[in-house]
Design a protein around this motif. Structure first.
Motif, PDB file in Angstrom:
ATOM      1  N   ALA A 284       0.855  -1.185   0.000  1.00 25.14           N
ATOM      2  CA  ALA A 284       0.000   0.000   0.000  1.00 25.14           C
ATOM      3  C   ALA A 284       0.890   1.233   0.000  1.00 25.14           C
ATOM      4  CB  ALA A 284      -0.919   0.021   1.220  1.00 25.14           C
ATOM      5  N   TRP A 285       0.362   2.308  -0.552  1.00 26.97           N
ATOM      6  CA  TRP A 285       1.061   3.591  -0.558  1.00 26.97           C
ATOM      7  C   TRP A 285       0.398   4.525   0.443  1.00 26.97           C
ATOM      8  CZ3 TRP A 285       5.536   3.555  -2.881  1.00 26.97           C
ATOM      9  CH2 TRP A 285       5.755   2.684  -3.952  1.00 26.97           C
ATOM     10  N   ILE A 286       1.223   5.167   1.258  1.00 25.71           N
ATOM     11  CA  ILE A 286       0.759   6.220   2.159  1.00 25.71           C
ATOM     12  C   ILE A 286       1.313   7.533   1.645  1.00 25.71           C
ATOM     13  CG2 ILE A 286       0.877   7.180   4.491  1.00 25.71           C
ATOM     14  CD1 ILE A 286       1.116   4.301   5.526  1.00 25.71           C
ATOM     15  N   VAL A 287       0.446   8.492   1.401  1.00 20.31           N
ATOM     16  CA  VAL A 287       0.862   9.808   0.941  1.00 20.31           C
ATOM     17  C   VAL A 287       0.442  10.807   2.015  1.00 20.31           C
ATOM     18  CG1 VAL A 287      -1.255  10.142  -0.435  1.00 20.31           C
ATOM     19  CG2 VAL A 287       0.803  11.464  -0.966  1.00 20.31           C
ATOM     20  N   GLN A 288       1.361  11.730   2.378  1.00 21.63           N
ATOM     21  CA  GLN A 288       1.123  12.584   3.536  1.00 21.63           C
ATOM     22  C   GLN A 288       1.740  13.965   3.381  1.00 21.63           C
ATOM     23  OE1 GLN A 288       3.779  12.351   6.559  1.00 21.63           O
ATOM     24  NE2 GLN A 288       2.558  13.360   8.114  1.00 21.63           N
ATOM     25  N   LEU A 289       0.984  14.961   3.801  1.00 25.19           N
ATOM     26  CA  LEU A 289       1.457  16.337   3.960  1.00 25.19           C
ATOM     27  C   LEU A 289       0.882  16.881   5.263  1.00 25.19           C
ATOM     28  CD1 LEU A 289       1.067  17.986   0.431  1.00 25.19           C
ATOM     29  CD2 LEU A 289       3.142  18.040   1.806  1.00 25.19           C
ATOM     30  N   GLY A 290       1.750  17.369   6.154  1.00 25.31           N
ATOM     31  CA  GLY A 290       1.272  17.978   7.384  1.00 25.31           C
ATOM     32  C   GLY A 290       1.452  17.086   8.593  1.00 25.31           C
ATOM     33  N   ASP A 291       0.491  17.146   9.524  1.00 25.87           N
ATOM     34  CA  ASP A 291       0.637  16.420  10.782  1.00 25.87           C
ATOM     35  C   ASP A 291      -0.497  15.447  11.061  1.00 25.87           C
ATOM     36  OD1 ASP A 291      -1.314  18.291  11.270  1.00 25.87           O
ATOM     37  OD2 ASP A 291      -0.388  19.130  13.072  1.00 25.87           O
ATOM     38  N   SER A 292      -1.327  15.141  10.080  1.00 27.71           N
ATOM     39  CA  SER A 292      -2.205  13.983  10.218  1.00 27.71           C
ATOM     40  C   SER A 292      -1.340  12.737  10.059  1.00 27.71           C
ATOM     41  CB  SER A 292      -3.327  14.018   9.177  1.00 27.71           C
ATOM     42  OG  SER A 292      -4.197  15.104   9.430  1.00 27.71           O
TER      43      SER A 292
ATOM     44  N   LEU B 117       1.424  -5.059   3.197  1.00 31.15           N
ATOM     45  CA  LEU B 117       0.157  -5.390   3.852  1.00 31.15           C
ATOM     46  C   LEU B 117       0.233  -6.824   4.363  1.00 31.15           C
ATOM     47  CD1 LEU B 117      -2.377  -3.814   1.321  1.00 31.15           C
ATOM     48  CD2 LEU B 117      -1.717  -2.928   3.570  1.00 31.15           C
ATOM     49  N   ARG B 118       0.233  -6.975   5.672  1.00 30.08           N
ATOM     50  CA  ARG B 118       0.351  -8.300   6.275  1.00 30.08           C
ATOM     51  C   ARG B 118      -0.935  -8.631   7.024  1.00 30.08           C
ATOM     52  NH1 ARG B 118       5.079  -9.605  10.562  1.00 30.08           N
ATOM     53  NH2 ARG B 118       6.349  -9.217   8.690  1.00 30.08           N
ATOM     54  N   PRO B 119      -1.528  -9.800   6.759  1.00 31.65           N
ATOM     55  CA  PRO B 119      -2.703 -10.192   7.532  1.00 31.65           C
ATOM     56  C   PRO B 119      -2.421 -10.141   9.028  1.00 31.65           C
ATOM     57  CG  PRO B 119      -2.449 -11.648   5.654  1.00 31.65           C
ATOM     58  CD  PRO B 119      -1.222 -10.778   5.685  1.00 31.65           C
ATOM     59  N   GLY B 120      -3.353  -9.576   9.769  1.00 31.91           N
ATOM     60  CA  GLY B 120      -3.192  -9.385  11.200  1.00 31.91           C
ATOM     61  C   GLY B 120      -2.836  -7.968  11.584  1.00 31.91           C
ATOM     62  N   ASP B 121      -2.342  -7.180  10.625  1.00 25.36           N
ATOM     63  CA  ASP B 121      -1.999  -5.780  10.913  1.00 25.36           C
ATOM     64  C   ASP B 121      -3.261  -4.936  11.047  1.00 25.36           C
ATOM     65  OD1 ASP B 121       0.675  -6.391  10.747  1.00 25.36           O
ATOM     66  OD2 ASP B 121       1.010  -5.388   8.816  1.00 25.36           O
ATOM     67  N   THR B 122      -3.156  -3.927  11.888  1.00 29.43           N
ATOM     68  CA  THR B 122      -4.189  -2.900  11.998  1.00 29.43           C
ATOM     69  C   THR B 122      -3.550  -1.553  11.712  1.00 29.43           C
ATOM     70  OG1 THR B 122      -5.470  -4.131  13.652  1.00 29.43           O
ATOM     71  CG2 THR B 122      -5.862  -1.768  13.516  1.00 29.43           C
ATOM     72  N   TRP B 123      -4.193  -0.773  10.847  1.00 32.58           N
ATOM     73  CA  TRP B 123      -3.703   0.551  10.487  1.00 32.58           C
ATOM     74  C   TRP B 123      -4.662   1.617  10.987  1.00 32.58           C
ATOM     75  CZ3 TRP B 123       0.896   1.652   8.084  1.00 32.58           C
ATOM     76  CH2 TRP B 123       1.608   0.564   7.560  1.00 32.58           C
ATOM     77  N   LEU B 124      -4.099   2.738  11.401  1.00 31.84           N
ATOM     78  CA  LEU B 124      -4.877   3.901  11.823  1.00 31.84           C
ATOM     79  C   LEU B 124      -4.416   5.123  11.046  1.00 31.84           C
ATOM     80  CD1 LEU B 124      -6.737   5.595  13.735  1.00 31.84           C
ATOM     81  CD2 LEU B 124      -4.768   5.731  15.295  1.00 31.84           C
ATOM     82  N   LEU B 125      -5.342   5.791  10.382  1.00 34.28           N
ATOM     83  CA  LEU B 125      -5.120   7.125   9.843  1.00 34.28           C
ATOM     84  C   LEU B 125      -5.911   8.082  10.714  1.00 34.28           C
ATOM     85  CD1 LEU B 125      -5.723   6.543   5.992  1.00 34.28           C
ATOM     86  CD2 LEU B 125      -3.626   6.139   7.306  1.00 34.28           C
ATOM     87  N   CYS B 126      -5.302   9.185  11.152  1.00 29.92           N
ATOM     88  CA  CYS B 126      -6.035  10.079  12.037  1.00 29.92           C
ATOM     89  C   CYS B 126      -5.515  11.505  11.951  1.00 29.92           C
ATOM     90  CB  CYS B 126      -5.977   9.600  13.483  1.00 29.92           C
ATOM     91  SG  CYS B 126      -4.335   9.647  14.243  1.00 29.92           S
ATOM     92  N   THR B 127      -6.380  12.446  12.302  1.00 30.39           N
ATOM     93  CA  THR B 127      -5.975  13.835  12.440  1.00 30.39           C
ATOM     94  C   THR B 127      -5.426  14.058  13.853  1.00 30.39           C
ATOM     95  OG1 THR B 127      -8.205  14.501  13.127  1.00 30.39           O
ATOM     96  CG2 THR B 127      -7.705  14.583  10.772  1.00 30.39           C
ATOM     97  N   ASP B 128      -4.846  15.242  14.071  1.00 30.25           N
ATOM     98  CA  ASP B 128      -4.216  15.484  15.368  1.00 30.25           C
ATOM     99  C   ASP B 128      -5.239  15.653  16.492  1.00 30.25           C
ATOM    100  OD1 ASP B 128      -5.143  17.979  14.611  1.00 30.25           O
ATOM    101  OD2 ASP B 128      -3.244  19.021  14.921  1.00 30.25           O
TER     102      ASP B 128
END
Length: 268
Positions: free
Chosen positions: A130-138, A200-211
């Protein structure tokens, strides 16, 4: 003084299951205004068909913040859907460039500061990466085998100062620099985003969040809440906890669990 809100009206989307090559996503997202602001200037998208999610945090609490957040989210969504499945690093960078242009144009049209942070995650069709693209502090976090890791970095003066030893993380200097963003959508210099390829591995949990989530909840609280196997309940728990700890900002969270492609839950 902050306005107290009920936690019963949290708008959390029901978790969706989506096959992605060799894995399956189970994903949910939600957002709350918090106690401080009269409106929610975060923006959220969890795609119903593609392995794609984005969280956006508007800068400030005016029309420019709302316009920037909505423009950034909608632009990325539009271009990812138009290019799928051939969307990789080049296309994601181009999408951010276009979002920068549109946010600046929208801000000029209302003659107001318009800017936002953005963190998005997009799986490749084979489910390997998976690709994560990010700008800022989220932020983006990964919980694997009980270890919670912060995968992204904050594009703030506070982060830079702590990294280089200019001040301690809990100092007044760091607190003042916390909201001095170095990179964001709407910046006049159109800074480049960070782009990370993650397996991406089965069993992983991902969190995307704002500050509004990450500033309110410490490491151990985040880890414990993400241990909930149901993403819908995990999102509800994160948002409720952010409110209980003060709710001093809009709060948005997307929780993603990775399962084997058979549809079963991962084994321990």
């Amino acid at each position: 003084m902050f306005r107290r809100r009920s936690t019963a009206d949290q708008p959390v989307e029901a978790a969706r299951r989506l096959p992605v090559g060799r894995v399956e996503w189970e994903i949910a997202g939600g957002t709350v205004a918090g106690h401080r602001y009269s409106a929610n200037f975060d923006a959220l998208h969890v795609d119903p068909e593609l392995p794609f999610a984005v969280v956006v945090d508007g800068m400030g609490e005016g029309e420019g913040s709302r316009v920037a957040g909505d423009t950034a989210r909608d632009t990325l969504h539009e271009l990812v859907r138009a290019g799928w499945p051939a969307v990789g690093p080049r296309e994601l960078r181009a999408a951010i460039t276009e979002a920068q242009i549109r946010v600046r144009r929208a801000g000029a049209a209302i003659d107001e500061l318009a800017g936002c942070t953005l963190t998005a995650m997009l799986a490749q069709p084979d489910g390997e990466l998976a690709w994560i693209v990010q700008l800022g502090d989220s932020r983006a976090y990964r919980l694997r085998d009980g270890l919670l890791e912060l995968v992204t970095v904050d594009h703030t003066m506070a982060w830079l100062g702590v990294l280089h030893g200019w001040w301690p993380a809990n100092s007044r200097e760091a607190a003042r620099a916390r909201y001095q963003l170095l990179r964001y959508l709407g910046h006049p210099d159109r800074p480049d985003p960070d782009l990370l390829g993650v397996p991406l591995r089965p069993g992983d949990t991902w969190l995307l969040c704002t500050d509004g989530v990450s500033d309110q909840l410490d490491y151990h609280r985040l880890r414990d809440l993400l241990a909930e196997p149901d993403p819908t309940r995990a999102v509800r728990g994160l948002l409720a906890a952010s409110l209980a700890e003060g709710g001093s900002d809009n709060a948005t969270a997307v929780v993603l669990r990775v399962h084997p492609a058979t549809g079963g839950h991962p084994s321990d």
